[in-house]
Design an enzyme around this catalytic site. Structure first.
Site, PDB file in Angstrom:
ATOM      1  N   MET A  19       0.851  -1.188   0.000  1.00 38.84           N
ATOM      2  CA  MET A  19       0.000   0.000   0.000  1.00 38.84           C
ATOM      3  C   MET A  19       0.889   1.240   0.000  1.00 38.84           C
ATOM      4  O   MET A  19       2.025   1.197   0.472  1.00 38.84           O
ATOM      5  CB  MET A  19      -0.924  -0.010   1.210  1.00 38.84           C
ATOM      6  N   GLY A  22       1.975   3.652  -4.874  1.00 36.32           N
ATOM      7  CA  GLY A  22       1.657   4.328  -6.139  1.00 36.32           C
ATOM      8  C   GLY A  22       1.146   3.404  -7.233  1.00 36.32           C
ATOM      9  O   GLY A  22       1.194   3.756  -8.412  1.00 36.32           O
ATOM     10  N   GLU A  90      -7.033  -3.132  -7.555  1.00 35.88           N
ATOM     11  CA  GLU A  90      -7.228  -3.965  -6.362  1.00 35.88           C
ATOM     12  C   GLU A  90      -7.454  -5.430  -6.733  1.00 35.88           C
ATOM     13  O   GLU A  90      -8.357  -6.099  -6.214  1.00 35.88           O
ATOM     14  CB  GLU A  90      -8.408  -3.445  -5.522  1.00 35.88           C
ATOM     15  N   CYS A 149      11.660   4.118   8.987  1.00 35.85           N
ATOM     16  CA  CYS A 149      13.081   4.411   8.769  1.00 35.85           C
ATOM     17  C   CYS A 149      13.391   5.100   7.452  1.00 35.85           C
ATOM     18  O   CYS A 149      14.532   5.496   7.221  1.00 35.85           O
ATOM     19  CB  CYS A 149      13.898   3.123   8.892  1.00 35.85           C
ATOM     20  N   CYS A 178       9.382  -1.283   5.531  1.00 34.60           N
ATOM     21  CA  CYS A 178      10.413  -2.079   4.863  1.00 34.60           C
ATOM     22  C   CYS A 178      10.471  -3.459   5.527  1.00 34.60           C
ATOM     23  O   CYS A 178       9.822  -3.723   6.537  1.00 34.60           O
ATOM     24  CB  CYS A 178      11.770  -1.384   4.937  1.00 34.60           C
ATOM     25  N   CYS A 181      11.532  -3.282   9.250  1.00 33.35           N
ATOM     26  CA  CYS A 181      10.614  -2.650  10.209  1.00 33.35           C
ATOM     27  C   CYS A 181       9.227  -3.308  10.236  1.00 33.35           C
ATOM     28  O   CYS A 181       8.432  -3.032  11.127  1.00 33.35           O
ATOM     29  CB  CYS A 181      10.453  -1.164   9.879  1.00 33.35           C
TER      30      CYS A 181
HETATM   31 ZN    ZN Z   1      12.038   0.536   7.746  1.00 35.05          ZN
END
Ligand code: ZN
Length: 188
Positions: A19, A22, A90, A149, A178, A181
């Protein structure tokens, strides 16, 4: 990248990512270019997704293009008519039937462009997008930016505690993360 629809040559393009990467923006960009070239374009989205509009595809940056809401993938086949270009947003909400439908449209000579999430909120492949990637002529992976981050992000973090796979929402429910994270929920 193929940009011109030649008579009788159909193919499948997939635009996928997390999500906020783009995907819809890129889908709208390609469909607009086809419309400018006066190609017949049919655009679909699942009826489940009425977050922003019933009759438009709308990106997070407020781009919009008129679309038809459908209950299932087979309705895309029925309603595509003589369109040369078929856009689908979607795609992950349509289930595995979308694979057959896209193949049939492409076999019929249409340019099919599908945008969708390639992973669910746990970071697992989200069918039918992985299967569509396998049969597609062209693949674009879009990246978001990790809200933690700032690294390139291809995962979707759910920030509520709902455990069902499909929860329609935007920044109130999800954020881009990412690999490092992203915190998948613990398996039950
Ligand atoms: Zn991250």
């Amino acid at each position: 990248m193929m940009n011109v629809v030649q008579d009788g040559l159909g193919w499948i393009e997939v635009i996928c990512g997390s999500m906020f990467s783009g995907k819809t923006e890129e889908l709208i960009r390609r469909l607009r270019r086809a419309q400018i070239a006066k190609q017949k374009v049919a655009i679909f989205k699942p009826a489940i997704d009425n977050r922003y509009s019933e009759d438009h595809i709308v990106s997070h940056n407020e781009q919009r293009i008129p679309s038809i809401s459908v209950e299932n993938a087979w309705q895309i086949l029925e309603k595509s008519g003589d369109a040369q270009v078929v856009g689908i947003d979607e795609g992950q909400f349509f289930g595995m039937e979308l694979l057959d439908v896209c193949n049939r449209l492409a076999d019929d000579g249409k340019r099919v462009i599908v945008a969708g999430l390639d992973q669910d909120y746990r970071g697992k492949p989200f069918e039918p997008i992985p299967q569509l990637l396998a049969v597609a002529e062209s693949i674009t992976k879009t990246l978001a930016i990790c809200v933690k981050c700032g690294s390139p992000a291809n995962r979707t973090q759910r920030i509520t505690h709902d455990r069902s796979r499909v929860v329609v929402g935007a920044a109130d429910v999800y954020e881009a993360r990412c690999r490092k994270c992203h915190e998948p929920p613990e398996d039950e």
